[in-house]
Design a protein around this motif. Structure first.
Motif, PDB file in Angstrom:
ATOM      1  N   GLU A  68       0.600  -0.776   0.040  1.00 46.42           N
ATOM      2  CA  GLU A  68      -0.049  -0.179   0.355  1.00 46.42           C
ATOM      3  C   GLU A  68       0.810   0.965  -0.113  1.00 46.42           C
ATOM      4  N   LYS A  69       2.041   1.118   0.695  1.00 49.73           N
ATOM      5  CA  LYS A  69       3.221   2.215   0.852  1.00 49.73           C
ATOM      6  C   LYS A  69       4.355   1.966   0.356  1.00 49.73           C
ATOM      7  N   SER A  70       4.596   2.429  -0.533  1.00 44.56           N
ATOM      8  CA  SER A  70       5.878   2.204  -0.896  1.00 44.56           C
ATOM      9  C   SER A  70       7.252   3.296   0.109  1.00 44.56           C
ATOM     10  N   LEU A  71       8.274   3.395  -0.064  1.00 48.84           N
ATOM     11  CA  LEU A  71       8.913   4.472   0.749  1.00 48.84           C
ATOM     12  C   LEU A  71       9.751   5.612  -0.317  1.00 48.84           C
ATOM     13  N   LEU A  72       8.882   6.702  -1.180  1.00 44.98           N
ATOM     14  CA  LEU A  72       9.540   7.773  -1.244  1.00 44.98           C
ATOM     15  C   LEU A  72       8.761   8.727  -0.578  1.00 44.98           C
ATOM     16  N   ASP A  73       7.971   8.741   0.016  1.00 43.23           N
ATOM     17  CA  ASP A  73       7.289   9.887   0.668  1.00 43.23           C
ATOM     18  C   ASP A  73       7.313   9.825   2.049  1.00 43.23           C
ATOM     19  N   ASP A  74       6.393  10.791   2.538  1.00 44.97           N
ATOM     20  CA  ASP A  74       5.610  11.128   4.271  1.00 44.97           C
ATOM     21  C   ASP A  74       6.709  10.769   5.158  1.00 44.97           C
ATOM     22  N   PHE A  75       7.714  10.843   4.624  1.00 45.16           N
ATOM     23  CA  PHE A  75       8.623  10.825   5.916  1.00 45.16           C
ATOM     24  C   PHE A  75       9.178  11.898   6.406  1.00 45.16           C
ATOM     25  N   VAL A  76       9.360  11.822   8.330  1.00 36.65           N
ATOM     26  CA  VAL A  76       9.674  12.638   9.042  1.00 36.65           C
ATOM     27  C   VAL A  76      11.534  12.244   9.236  1.00 36.65           C
ATOM     28  N   ILE A  77      12.478  12.838   9.511  1.00 39.83           N
ATOM     29  CA  ILE A  77      13.624  12.743  10.222  1.00 39.83           C
ATOM     30  C   ILE A  77      13.734  12.179  11.240  1.00 39.83           C
ATOM     31  N   SER A 109      18.137   9.179   9.802  1.00 40.70           N
ATOM     32  CA  SER A 109      16.998   8.064  10.057  1.00 40.70           C
ATOM     33  C   SER A 109      15.450   8.893   9.556  1.00 40.70           C
ATOM     34  N   LEU A 110      14.863   7.537   9.012  1.00 38.73           N
ATOM     35  CA  LEU A 110      13.741   8.507   8.641  1.00 38.73           C
ATOM     36  C   LEU A 110      12.011   7.763   8.953  1.00 38.73           C
ATOM     37  N   LYS A 111      11.491   8.083   9.869  1.00 37.35           N
ATOM     38  CA  LYS A 111      10.376   7.557   9.951  1.00 37.35           C
ATOM     39  C   LYS A 111       9.084   8.400   8.597  1.00 37.35           C
ATOM     40  N   GLN A 112       8.618   6.983   8.699  1.00 39.97           N
ATOM     41  CA  GLN A 112       7.290   7.365   7.525  1.00 39.97           C
ATOM     42  C   GLN A 112       6.355   7.270   8.032  1.00 39.97           C
ATOM     43  N   GLU A 114       2.974   6.779   8.341  1.00 38.60           N
ATOM     44  CA  GLU A 114       1.553   6.334   7.685  1.00 38.60           C
ATOM     45  C   GLU A 114       1.954   4.410   8.621  1.00 38.60           C
ATOM     46  N   THR A 115       3.311   4.427   8.218  1.00 37.36           N
ATOM     47  CA  THR A 115       3.277   2.735   7.933  1.00 37.36           C
ATOM     48  C   THR A 115       4.743   2.388   9.791  1.00 37.36           C
ATOM     49  N   ASP A 116       4.984   3.941   9.527  1.00 36.55           N
ATOM     50  CA  ASP A 116       5.592   3.639  11.066  1.00 36.55           C
ATOM     51  C   ASP A 116       7.785   3.073  10.346  1.00 36.55           C
ATOM     52  N   ARG A 117       7.554   3.032   9.746  1.00 37.06           N
ATOM     53  CA  ARG A 117       8.478   2.443   9.126  1.00 37.06           C
ATOM     54  C   ARG A 117       9.905   2.762   8.728  1.00 37.06           C
ATOM     55  N   VAL A 118      11.158   2.590   9.159  1.00 39.77           N
ATOM     56  CA  VAL A 118      12.176   3.374   9.556  1.00 39.77           C
ATOM     57  C   VAL A 118      13.286   2.915   8.040  1.00 39.77           C
ATOM     58  N   VAL A 119      13.686   3.809   8.165  1.00 41.34           N
ATOM     59  CA  VAL A 119      14.934   3.929   6.709  1.00 41.34           C
ATOM     60  C   VAL A 119      16.451   4.965   7.135  1.00 41.34           C
ATOM     61  N   ILE A 120      17.255   3.895   6.399  1.00 42.29           N
ATOM     62  CA  ILE A 120      18.166   5.029   7.093  1.00 42.29           C
ATOM     63  C   ILE A 120      18.760   5.080   6.190  1.00 42.29           C
ATOM     64  N   ILE A 121      19.139   6.571   5.710  1.00 43.25           N
ATOM     65  CA  ILE A 121      19.985   7.560   4.349  1.00 43.25           C
ATOM     66  C   ILE A 121      21.342   7.652   5.169  1.00 43.25           C
ATOM     67  N   HIS A 122      22.768   6.486   4.468  1.00 44.39           N
ATOM     68  CA  HIS A 122      23.385   7.212   4.803  1.00 44.39           C
ATOM     69  C   HIS A 122      24.606   7.945   3.524  1.00 44.39           C
ATOM     70  N   PHE A 123      24.786   8.654   3.818  1.00 43.80           N
ATOM     71  CA  PHE A 123      26.150   9.008   3.147  1.00 43.80           C
ATOM     72  C   PHE A 123      26.835   9.985   3.589  1.00 43.80           C
ATOM     73  N   ARG A 124      28.141   9.835   2.499  1.00 43.13           N
ATOM     74  CA  ARG A 124      29.729   9.399   2.549  1.00 43.13           C
ATOM     75  C   ARG A 124      30.163  10.561   1.541  1.00 43.13           C
ATOM     76  N   PHE A 132      26.227   6.863  -1.126  1.00 38.36           N
ATOM     77  CA  PHE A 132      24.751   6.978  -0.836  1.00 38.36           C
ATOM     78  C   PHE A 132      24.145   5.857  -0.645  1.00 38.36           C
ATOM     79  N   ARG A 133      24.095   5.839   0.675  1.00 38.16           N
ATOM     80  CA  ARG A 133      23.173   3.581   0.449  1.00 38.16           C
ATOM     81  C   ARG A 133      22.194   4.246   1.204  1.00 38.16           C
ATOM     82  N   TYR A 134      20.859   2.411   0.953  1.00 36.68           N
ATOM     83  CA  TYR A 134      19.919   2.668   2.349  1.00 36.68           C
ATOM     84  C   TYR A 134      20.009   1.559   3.040  1.00 36.68           C
TER      85      TYR A 134
END
Length: 705
Positions: A68-77, A109-112, A114-124, A132-134
């Motif tokens: 239902e929800k891709s990891l594209l938007d609706d994120f907060v830091i 660290s980003l939390k979506q 609607e889903t409470d899913r967490v994705v961390i984006i690393h930038f070196r 950068f990686r997910y």
């Protein structure tokens, strides 16, 4: 009350900083990465170099399948972490004896919502670019997921000039096309070759590493690092807006990746400089990989070799033992009952001739292809079981050849052609590697020619990428070095598994016998294919007229002889082949001396001149000695190369042997015209040397005692 208000203000400012842009600078301060969230919570980054825009605001994220929800938007830091790393490590083999790994890192660290899913984006951020990686940490709301497409963007600032090859799921063996980004669509069909299998890709798709140059003189390279348990990335171009977006290689179902948290994506890399030499000198791809995973690496040795190969590539000889294909197809398995093929190359007499030549001229090893049963019916029929990798033809005595080579101080190199049947190779790997070690083989050249099995898979999809990694790690258990051909293009994994001593994974010398490659091809590969790791390019061809080997093959090697010598310096690899026939080297023994002398492992590398597609000049210092070697390869137009020898130690005198194009040399009309001269030099010396079209020069520099 005043202190309470101050606390509230502090908390407000802290929250505000987490909801807005984050900045990261390179250690030298010349590159800046800005991260931000758009109003709808879409992650976005941009990149500048010396205050010039390199990547305009570009979206990040992944589209998931059946979700239902891709990891594209609706994120907060929800968190940010800054760190700095500065260390030096020692490679097992390489272009220098030590590599500095220096970067600043920002983990967001980003939390979506609607889903409470967490994705961390690393930038070196390194001094030469960004990675950068997910990362998907362990969490209840994201455990198993399937990637429909990764949506990482790279928004270009203008219509840059690019050196590109078509995005293909199964082949990297193209000549490069140089064009504006806006011209890729129109030139796509012309760039396809008959060996390519691309059928389902958009006509603006290109492969990485992608090399570009801007109108104001910036050099930009897009690639990936640490490709592990993931699909290989190509790039789709929106040529109206000049935005590249990642396009992962699909599997048979069209899916791009099967993930289980905790897990990570590969790094996406952007190199940038106003000096092309910085791209060649970068070790960013290696630095984004994990340290060496092999505890004892003493058995991993750089190798200079010859082999029974070129005469088969040109059609002079054959891989197969017999021409009696009907008998093979009807189930005859006793080859001793079949009539031998007079052109079968992997026979005892011929192989001993190569062993003798290797021993006489100081080569480490001899590769033999076509030694094992199965070559009569190996290609094009998607057969699961083709080779068993241990059964030789009647005219190849494995044990006897091993003893003969050992008596001459020469190692034999095994050849494993899988015909694309990865399942068959995996079922035989333990037996095959044990057979190698029992018979004195420390290195293997593996091949993946043809459609991949299981049917419908591609050479660069996740499952097959995992197969290549499995073969490397299994080889390490047996202390076997691997040179994989037709495998996925390298992404620096050789740092972690340095027994991956070489790859082909690009248009190599063999295509000079298949109609030829562009004369400037070797001035492009170090900026593209070699960004991820060394290539088994198989240089050293002295006879450019292929019809002299096979009257039915009118191909021509589009290179001068001096250019072929220079490749041993400019095309870095710890695995270097003298690919031509011994009799051709015997005709030009004075030039062959450079191939005998040139090192294959280095203390230092200095990039003297570079322009993608035009020319490259590199000086390298031999590991553990004061010897230097210089190589220059030239593109389509004649030019005079001007270099300083200030890399030599001050106060010392050296003797330089210069192998160069003759004035009347030309890759097409007079490729074997060369000169050899000696000259005393010091660190104050300068050199002006002509390089003809498709030409170059090679220099051996030794200290005078």
């Amino acid at each position: 009350m005043k202190s309470l208000n101050l606390l509230i203000l502090t908390l407000f400012l802290s929250a505000f900083s987490l909801s807005n842009s984050q900045e990261l600078k390179s250690p030298n301060g010349e590159i800046t990465m800005m991260f931000s969230l758009e109003e709808n919570g879409t992650p976005t980054y941009e990149l500048t170099y010396k205050n010039q825009s390199v990547i305009k605001p570009s979206h990040l994220g992944l589209e998931l399948k059946d979700d239902e929800k891709s990891l594209l938007d609706d994120f907060v830091i929800i968190d940010t972490k800054n760190s700095t790393f500065n260390d030096t490590w020692t490679p097992v083999w390489g272009e220098e004896k030590e590599i500095r790994n220096h970067y600043n890192e920002l983990a967001i660290s980003l939390k979506q919502n609607e889903t409470d899913r967490v994705v961390i984006i690393h930038f070196r951020l390194f001094n030469e670019g960004l990675g950068f990686r997910y990362e998907f940490p362990s969490q209840q709301n994201l455990v198993y997921f399937t990637i429909k497409e990764e949506r990482s963007q790279f928004a270009m600032t203008d219509d840059h000039t690019a050196l590109w090859i078509p995005g293909d799921y199964d082949s990297q063996e193209y000549d490069y096309t140089e064009s504006k980004l806006s011209e890729i669509r129109a030139k796509f069909d012309a760039a396809l070759t008959d060996n390519a299998s691309q059928t389902q890709y958009s006509k603006t798709g290109v492969q990485t590493a992608l090399m570009m140059k801007t109108s104001n003189g910036l050099y930009i390279n897009l690639h990936e690092a640490a490709l592990i348990d993931y699909s290989c990335m190509n790039l789709n171009l929106d040529d109206k807006n000049m935005v590249f977006e990642s396009h992962l290689t699909p599997d048979v179902n069209g899916d791009k990746g099967y993930m289980q948290a905790p897990c990570k994506s590969p790094w996406r890399t952007i190199m940038v400089s106003d000096d092309a030499r910085d791209i060649l000198a970068s070790r960013m791809t290696l630095n984004l990989n994990e340290p060496c995973a092999i505890e004892d690496t003493s058995w991993i040795k750089p190798v200079k070799y010859i082999g029974v190969w070129w005469e088969m590539i040109t059609g002079k000889s054959s891989w197969s033992y017999t021409n009696d294909l009907p008998a093979i197809q009807l189930g005859v398995t006793d080859y001793s009952k079949l009539k031998p093929n007079s052109t079968h190359a992997a026979n005892n007499t011929k192989v001993k001739r190569y062993i003798d030549f290797a021993s006489e001229h100081g080569f480490d090893g001899v590769l033999v292809e076509g030694w094992n049963e199965g070559w009569e019916d190996w290609f094009g029929k998607t057969k699961d079981y083709v080779f068993d990798f241990v059964t030789p033809y009647p005219d190849f005595d494995v044990e006897g050849i091993h003893k003969y080579a050992k008596s001459k101080g020469v190692k034999m190199i095994m050849h494993h052609e899988t015909s694309g049947s990865t399942r068959n190779y995996e079922r035989h790997l333990d037996k095959a590697y044990k057979f190698m070690k029992d018979n004195g083989y420390d290195a293997v050249k593996s091949g993946y020619v043809g459609d991949i099995l299981p049917r419908g898979e591609h050479h660069y999809s996740q499952w097959i990428v995992n197969h290549y990694q499995y073969a490397i790690e299994k080889a390490a258990e047996y202390e076997v070095m691997v040179n994989a051909h037709e495998a996925v293009r390298p992404t620096g994994v050789c740092r972690t598994y340095p027994n991956l001593i070489g790859n082909e994974s690009a248009r190599g010398t063999e295509f000079q016998a298949f109609g030829g490659s562009k004369p400037n091809h070797v001035t492009v590969l170090p900026f593209t294919r070699l960004i991820g790791g060394p290539m088994d390019y198989t240089p050293g061809i002295f006879e450019m007229d292929i019809s002299k080997l096979n009257p039915n093959n009118d191909s021509h090697v589009n290179s001068t002889l001096a250019n072929q010598l220079a490749l041993y310096v400019t095309m870095y690899s710890p695995l270097q082949m003298a690919a031509d026939l011994p009799e051709h080297y015997e005709q030009f023994m004075d030039a062959f001396q450079f191939i005998k002398d040139v090192a294959i492992d280095w203390d230092k590398s200095i990039y003297l001149e570079a322009e993608p597609g035009d020319y490259i000049t590199i000086a390298r210092k031999e590991k553990g000695s004061n010897n230097w070697f210089v190589g220059n390869v030239n593109g389509n137009e004649a030019r005079t190369s001007n270099i300083k020898l200030d890399f030599l130690e001050k106060g010392k005198k050296y003797m330089a042997i210069i192998y160069a194009d003759a004035k009347d040399a030309h890759y097409k009309t007079n490729p074997q015209a060369y000169t050899i001269k000696t000259k005393k030099v010091t660190s104050k010396s300068k050199l002006a040397q002509l390089s003809v079209p498709g030409g170059g020069y090679a220099i051996s520099i030794k200290e005078l005692k």
